[in-house]
Scaffold this active site. Structure first.
Site, PDB file in Angstrom:
ATOM      1  N   LYS A  83     -13.886  58.348 -13.766  1.00 22.34           N
ATOM      2  CA  LYS A  83     -12.730  57.605 -13.237  1.00 22.34           C
ATOM      3  C   LYS A  83     -11.594  58.582 -12.967  1.00 22.34           C
ATOM      4  O   LYS A  83     -11.201  59.367 -13.843  1.00 22.34           O
ATOM      5  CB  LYS A  83     -12.269  56.602 -14.291  1.00 22.34           C
ATOM      6  CG  LYS A  83     -12.319  55.165 -13.813  1.00 22.34           C
ATOM      7  CD  LYS A  83     -12.092  54.258 -14.977  1.00 22.34           C
ATOM      8  CE  LYS A  83     -11.408  52.997 -14.546  1.00 22.34           C
ATOM      9  NZ  LYS A  83     -11.130  52.127 -15.676  1.00 22.34           N
TER      10      LYS A  83
HETATM   11  C1  E4P Z   1     -10.183  49.054 -14.651  1.00 25.66           C
HETATM   12  O1  E4P Z   1     -11.186  49.733 -14.629  1.00 25.66           O
HETATM   13  C2  E4P Z   1      -9.239  48.978 -15.757  1.00 25.66           C
HETATM   14  O2  E4P Z   1      -9.881  49.428 -16.935  1.00 25.66           O
HETATM   15  C3  E4P Z   1      -8.767  47.603 -16.083  1.00 25.66           C
HETATM   16  O3  E4P Z   1      -9.420  46.615 -15.320  1.00 25.66           O
HETATM   17  C4  E4P Z   1      -7.286  47.441 -16.195  1.00 25.66           C
HETATM   18  O4  E4P Z   1      -6.988  46.115 -16.484  1.00 25.66           O
HETATM   19  P1  E4P Z   1      -5.599  45.627 -17.123  1.00 25.66           P
HETATM   20  O5  E4P Z   1      -4.635  45.433 -16.017  1.00 25.66           O
HETATM   21  O6  E4P Z   1      -5.951  44.352 -17.791  1.00 25.66           O
HETATM   22  O7  E4P Z   1      -5.169  46.718 -18.090  1.00 25.66           O
END
Ligand code: E4P
Length: 217
Positions: A83
């Site tokens: 990521k």
């Molecule tokens: C995406 O890969 C992130 O880990 C995640 O969906 C972020 O979500 P949040 O806005 O609930 O922190």
């Protein structure tokens, strides 16, 4: 549409694997911090539990640092997806990683322009954050429709991974739009099963079953 869990909690992952429903996992530094466990211990345990793609996030902000971390993460397993945040340095790293054959997930995407850039950089996945857009009175799902259209126009192979999911309707809308993947917290995954008429129906069938003579079970 593939279903991923957005978590660092291995008990949740184990349960979703047991249900036969899990296609992959996404994590981020916040989710790993919540576990209170060392990063590598959590990452290795998740990779043992899950056959599908597992997104592990880099934290450097310069391309060189991102590449170093990405190569280390990729060593952990064939199903690791690195990521990388949506920044110019991040996209520089994504271009290099895709030529090295390392799968990438461009994260923190909030606009169609950013999704276009991620696809141009040959990212394997793009992660638009729908919940965080909704939180600021913007329309998260509208972003997914726009990305879907752009990727269709140019036949980009980058997969749309709907992230920052808050409730079952985000999942349903993602599926209606035709997103490739939806990653969700465990409580949203559990809610996908639920309907009051299902519970009511089971109660009634169980009561009526008691009236059937000579029940074999
Ligand atoms: C995406 O890969 C992130 O880990 C995640 O969906 C972020 O979500 P949040 O806005 O609930 O922190």
């Amino acid at each position: 549409m593939e279903i991923f869990l957005d978590t660092g909690n291995t008990d949740e992952i184990r349960q979703a694997v047991d249900w036969g429903l899990l296609d992959g996992v996404t994590t981020n530094p916040t989710l790993v911090a919540k576990t209170g466990r060392p990063f590598l211990e959590v990452a290795k345990e998740i990779l043992k539990l899950v056959d599908g793609p597992v997104s592990l996030e880099t934290v450097s902000l310069d391309a060189e640092g991102i590449l170093k971390e990405a190569r280390m993460l990729a060593e952990l397993g064939d199903n690791v997806v690195v990521k990388v945040p949506m920044t110019p340095e991040g996209m520089k790293a994504v271009c290099s990683l895709s030529s090295e054959g390392i799968a990438t997930n461009v994260t923190l995407v909030f606009s169609p322009a950013q999704a276009l850039i991620a696809a141009k950089a040959s990212a394997s996945y793009v992660s638009p954050f729908v919940g965080r857009l909704d939180d600021i009175s913007s329309d998260g799902m509208e972003l997914i429709s726009k990305i879907k259209q752009i990727y269709k126009n140019y036949m980009f192979e980058t997969k749309i991974l709907v992230a920052s999911v808050r409730h079952p309707m985000h999942v349903v809308q993602a599926a209606l739009i035709g997103a490739d993947v939806c990653t969700m917290p465990f409580d949203v995954l559990k809610k996908l099963f639920q309907h009051p008429l299902t519970d009511k129906g089971i109660d009634l069938f169980l009561k009526d079953w008691q009236k059937v003579p000579d029940r074999p079970f």
